[in-house]
Design a protein around this motif. Structure first.
Motif, short mmCIF file in Angstrom:
data_model
loop_
_atom_site.label_atom_id
_atom_site.label_comp_id
_atom_site.label_asym_id
_atom_site.label_seq_id
_atom_site.Cartn_x
_atom_site.Cartn_y
_atom_site.Cartn_z
N ALA A 14 0.91 -1.07 -0.12
CA ALA A 14 0.25 0.02 0.01
C ALA A 14 0.91 1.32 -0.09
O ALA A 14 2.26 1.24 0.68
N SER A 15 0.25 2.35 -0.61
CA SER A 15 1.23 3.44 -0.66
C SER A 15 0.49 4.67 -0.68
O SER A 15 -0.75 4.74 -0.71
N ASP A 16 1.01 5.76 0.08
CA ASP A 16 0.22 6.94 0.32
C ASP A 16 0.28 7.76 -0.98
O ASP A 16 1.37 7.99 -1.49
N LEU A 58 -4.23 1.97 3.42
CA LEU A 58 -4.52 3.16 3.91
C LEU A 58 -5.60 3.90 3.67
O LEU A 58 -6.39 3.68 2.56
N HIS A 59 -6.04 4.79 4.59
CA HIS A 59 -7.52 5.44 4.67
C HIS A 59 -7.45 6.35 3.39
O HIS A 59 -5.97 6.96 3.33
N PRO A 60 -8.11 6.77 2.61
CA PRO A 60 -7.84 7.49 1.31
C PRO A 60 -7.57 8.86 1.54
O PRO A 60 -6.84 9.65 1.01
N THR A 61 -8.05 9.46 2.86
CA THR A 61 -8.11 10.87 3.28
C THR A 61 -6.95 10.86 4.61
O THR A 61 -6.63 12.45 4.79
N GLN A 62 -6.69 9.94 5.28
CA GLN A 62 -6.15 9.96 6.47
C GLN A 62 -4.78 9.00 6.30
O GLN A 62 -4.84 7.81 6.76
N PRO A 63 -3.65 9.46 5.79
CA PRO A 63 -2.50 8.41 5.35
C PRO A 63 -2.02 7.90 6.63
O PRO A 63 -1.34 6.98 6.67
N SER A 64 -2.15 8.69 7.79
CA SER A 64 -1.71 7.96 9.15
C SER A 64 -2.63 6.66 9.56
O SER A 64 -2.12 6.14 10.66
N TRP A 65 -3.91 6.58 8.95
CA TRP A 65 -4.69 5.62 9.36
C TRP A 65 -4.45 4.26 8.29
O TRP A 65 -4.63 4.53 7.24
#
Length: 94
Positions: A14-16, A58-65
């Protein structure tokens, strides 16, 4: 991109999208994180009671999630970029 962790079976990446340097890999030994496009990797398993991870996202708008799914169907969630994990729930069994 650099090397994925040696001697590991990688099941998903998964990537940000906003930071291409940030990658996560799920494996039979947990979750690994790279902050330099895969040149180096660090195990990120604090709080994972099961380390056979088959998917990571990763969450689409919260990359730390970050979310991890284990082979037994347990979902873990991290709100701090995979530094720590909390059990979120279990997928239904057939």
């Amino acid at each position: 991109m650099g090397r994925v962790p040696t001697q590991k079976t990688i099941t998903a990446l998964a990537s940000d999208l906003s930071n291409p340097q940030l990658l996560y890999a799920s494996s039979s030994d947990g979750v690994f994180k790279s902050e330099n496009a895969g040149d180096t990797w660090q195990a990120m398993n604090t709080g994972l009671s099961e380390t056979r991870v088959v998917a990571v996202a990763l969450h689409p708008t919260q990359p730390s999630w970050v979310y991890a799914l284990t082979a037994s169907g347990v979902v873990f969630h991290s709100t701090d970029g995979a530094a720590t994990w909390q059990r979120q729930g279990q997928l239904p069994q057939e």
